[in-house]
Design an enzyme around this catalytic site. Structure first.
Site, PDB file in Angstrom:
ATOM      1  N   THR A  33       2.911   8.671   6.829  1.00 44.19           N
ATOM      2  CA  THR A  33       2.027   7.589   7.267  1.00 44.19           C
ATOM      3  C   THR A  33       1.360   6.938   6.069  1.00 44.19           C
ATOM      4  O   THR A  33       1.606   7.313   4.926  1.00 44.19           O
ATOM      5  CB  THR A  33       0.990   8.128   8.279  1.00 44.19           C
ATOM      6  N   ASN A  34       0.550   5.935   6.318  1.00 48.30           N
ATOM      7  CA  ASN A  34      -0.219   5.231   5.296  1.00 48.30           C
ATOM      8  C   ASN A  34      -1.691   5.436   5.542  1.00 48.30           C
ATOM      9  O   ASN A  34      -2.095   5.635   6.684  1.00 48.30           O
ATOM     10  CB  ASN A  34       0.038   3.722   5.403  1.00 48.30           C
ATOM     11  N   ARG A  35      -2.499   5.288   4.535  1.00 49.72           N
ATOM     12  CA  ARG A  35      -3.947   5.289   4.734  1.00 49.72           C
ATOM     13  C   ARG A  35      -4.344   3.971   5.361  1.00 49.72           C
ATOM     14  O   ARG A  35      -4.094   2.914   4.799  1.00 49.72           O
ATOM     15  CB  ARG A  35      -4.663   5.423   3.394  1.00 49.72           C
ATOM     16  N   VAL A 101       2.123  -0.854   7.527  1.00 52.33           N
ATOM     17  CA  VAL A 101       3.403  -0.380   8.061  1.00 52.33           C
ATOM     18  C   VAL A 101       4.064   0.526   7.026  1.00 52.33           C
ATOM     19  O   VAL A 101       4.120   0.182   5.843  1.00 52.33           O
ATOM     20  CB  VAL A 101       4.332  -1.571   8.372  1.00 52.33           C
TER      21      VAL A 101
END
Ligand code: CTP
Ligand code: CA
Length: 223
Positions: A33-35, A101
């Protein structure tokens, strides 16, 4: 409130906002995932609503409640965000991509939990689709706004994305070293496809969102 909303500068305008991170599964219990807290995107959705727009919010997993009066569609992966975005954009006038994204997903999602061993683990990753670029390709007339979170060369990277993705506006901000992530305040440099630049000085994410929404309302071609 209803009366104020229906008479706002964006009354009759349909907006789609993407927000939050996406999650790309590696196995049944893990993901990439991303922050992203989703705060800035949710604030943009609320600000567009306050100007009278009807707003659809396509959101990755966040801890935030949907802003009142905004239709939220929950997604997890970049592919799900793409599918929901293409469907929602078909009925929209404005599309704002605030989501972080994931750029990569597992080349193959393991069917069972990956077991540890004593050696290094390498993961094969594959690219995800670019939601904004796909939305632009499908809807050439849509007013498209992107975000760019950068740690270096802010203007160069932001203008590159503006051109590559066919955007009308891109809102760029510095990230890293306690900037933006999980913070209540933010500041943006907004670049237009006409070469314009507009600074939104450090303020609460709600105030930054109001100024960005006002800029969108000003720039949006109206029939
Ligand atoms: N974006 C998107 N789909 C992706 C990746 C990004 O729609 N698969 C959107 C983001 O929501 C944002 C803009 O594109 O509005 C810029 O995202 P960013 O991650 O900064 O750009 P990338 O093109 O992915 O480039 P890089 O991560 O290499 O800087
Ligand atoms: Ca990216």
């Amino acid at each position: 409130v209803a009366r104020l909303l229906s008479s706002g500068p964006l009354s009759g305008v349909r907006a789609v906002v993407t927000a939050g991170p996406t999650r790309e599964p590696l196995d049944p219990v893990r993901f990439l995932t991303n922050r992203s807290s989703g705060k800035q995107g949710y604030a943009v959705a609320a600000a567009l609503r306050d100007l009278g727009a009807s707003v659809t919010l396509i959101s990755g997993p966040t801890s935030l409640a949907a802003p009142a009066g905004v239709q939220r569609i929950d997604i997890e992966t970049a592919q799900q965000m793409l599918d929901a975005s293409l469907a929602a954009a078909a009925q929209a006038d404005v599309f704002v991509a605030a989501a972080a994204v994931a750029d990569y997903k597992a080349a193959q999602i393991a069917g069972q939990k990956i077991k540890k061993n004593d050696a290094e683990l390498s993961l094969a990753l594959a690219r995800t689709e670019d939601v904004l670029a796909r939305v632009r390709a499908a809807f050439p007339q849509l007013f498209l706004v992107g975000f760019a979170a950068e740690t270096e060369k802010l203007e160069e990277h932001a203008r590159g994305k503006l051109a590559r993705k066919g955007l009308d506006l891109i809102a760029a901000n510095w990230v890293g070293e306690g900037k933006a992530f999980d913070q209540e305040h933010n500041s943006l440099q907004v670049f237009g496809k006409d070469g314009s630049v507009h600074a939104i000085e450090s303020a609460s994410k709600a105030e930054v969102a109001r100024r960005l929404a006002a800029l969108i309302a000003e720039r949006l071609p109206r029939i």
